[in-house]
Motif scaffolding. Sequence first.
Motif, mmCIF file in Angstrom:
data_model
loop_
_atom_site.group_PDB
_atom_site.id
_atom_site.type_symbol
_atom_site.label_atom_id
_atom_site.label_comp_id
_atom_site.label_asym_id
_atom_site.label_seq_id
_atom_site.Cartn_x
_atom_site.Cartn_y
_atom_site.Cartn_z
ATOM 1 N N GLU A 211 10.166 -5.627 1.600
ATOM 2 C CA GLU A 211 8.851 -5.016 1.711
ATOM 3 C C GLU A 211 8.946 -3.497 1.567
ATOM 4 O O GLU A 211 10.027 -2.912 1.676
ATOM 5 C CB GLU A 211 8.218 -5.364 3.062
ATOM 6 N N THR A 213 6.422 0.293 2.262
ATOM 7 C CA THR A 213 5.248 0.857 2.919
ATOM 8 C C THR A 213 4.463 1.688 1.923
ATOM 9 O O THR A 213 4.985 2.647 1.350
ATOM 10 C CB THR A 213 5.646 1.737 4.116
ATOM 11 N N ASP A 216 0.422 6.532 3.007
ATOM 12 C CA ASP A 216 -0.869 6.728 3.656
ATOM 13 C C ASP A 216 -1.759 7.605 2.783
ATOM 14 O O ASP A 216 -1.322 8.626 2.255
ATOM 15 C CB ASP A 216 -0.684 7.391 5.027
#
Length: 321
Positions: A211, A213, A216
């Motif tokens: 995975e 991230t 943001d």
Amino acid sequence: MKSSRIVSILLLLQTRGRMTAAELAEELEVSVRTVYRDVEALGAAGVPLYGDAGHAGGYRLLEGYRTRLTGLTRNEAEALFLAGAPGPAADLGLGAVLAAARLKVRAALPVELRAHADRVVGRFHLDAPGWYAEADDTPFLAAVADAVWNGRVLHVLYRRWAEPTDVRRRLEPYGLVLKAGRWYVVAGPGPRTFRVDQILDILEPDAADEEFTRPDGFDLAAYWAAYQRDFHARLHRGEALVRLAPGVTLPRAVPVEGGTAEDGWATVRVPVESVGHAHGEFLRLGTDIEVLEPAELRHRIARTVAELAERYGNVAGNGGD
């Protein structure tokens, strides 16, 4: 309109859960006082919502409450069904899902709006690719879309233009973009843009659980807009000075002050990718264009015209039909 805004508040609370008056005001671009009045109107209309005070407070609907789509206007219903793109959805493996969703939305619409939505579907069809472009072969599009959705890393064999052409790449796919019938994946680190049809293989299937991230605040639409601006800036690095016949135009052409002659010919500056590319593009205009600068481009077109004149000279001299 107030009625439309009230329906928007109801749908926001239904889809997002608890929201404060300030959050609703920011979303709807109205004052907090206006939100207070609209919430009171919803309560008076029998909508089961309540507000919690305090730092973690806000408005929310009674658990389990759902509304039918009776607040849609005629134009909203038409736009909703016009926006459905069955081709791209099918490419992503979501054709059946889109069909089911549209069926549910249609069933929830009032009868009069349902008729308008059906009319749009019957009269408008969206087909993104150009006429003379063959459809790209994208056998790994569904796998890329799945990785985008689930935040999974992809290890791919990718074909690029530079040598060596076939290279291994580790992609952290942030999003997919469909541009003029062609799929692109925006992936980190970077991010960078890759054509999905140039993915030759998915490698290391055992690494499918890796995975990543997503950064943001990453905005796919904003990134793509900036990418296109940068692409065009890099693409059109040169400039040509040309004269155009009356009525002839070129994209991004800038007229030269005082450059329109008495015969109607206009002198303009045009951004060009390269001499070779401009040579082919300008020849398509035939006698409706004259290249003034750069000298290299003018001489190259002159040589081509001379070669064509020599090749077809006998035909012209014989006065063919």
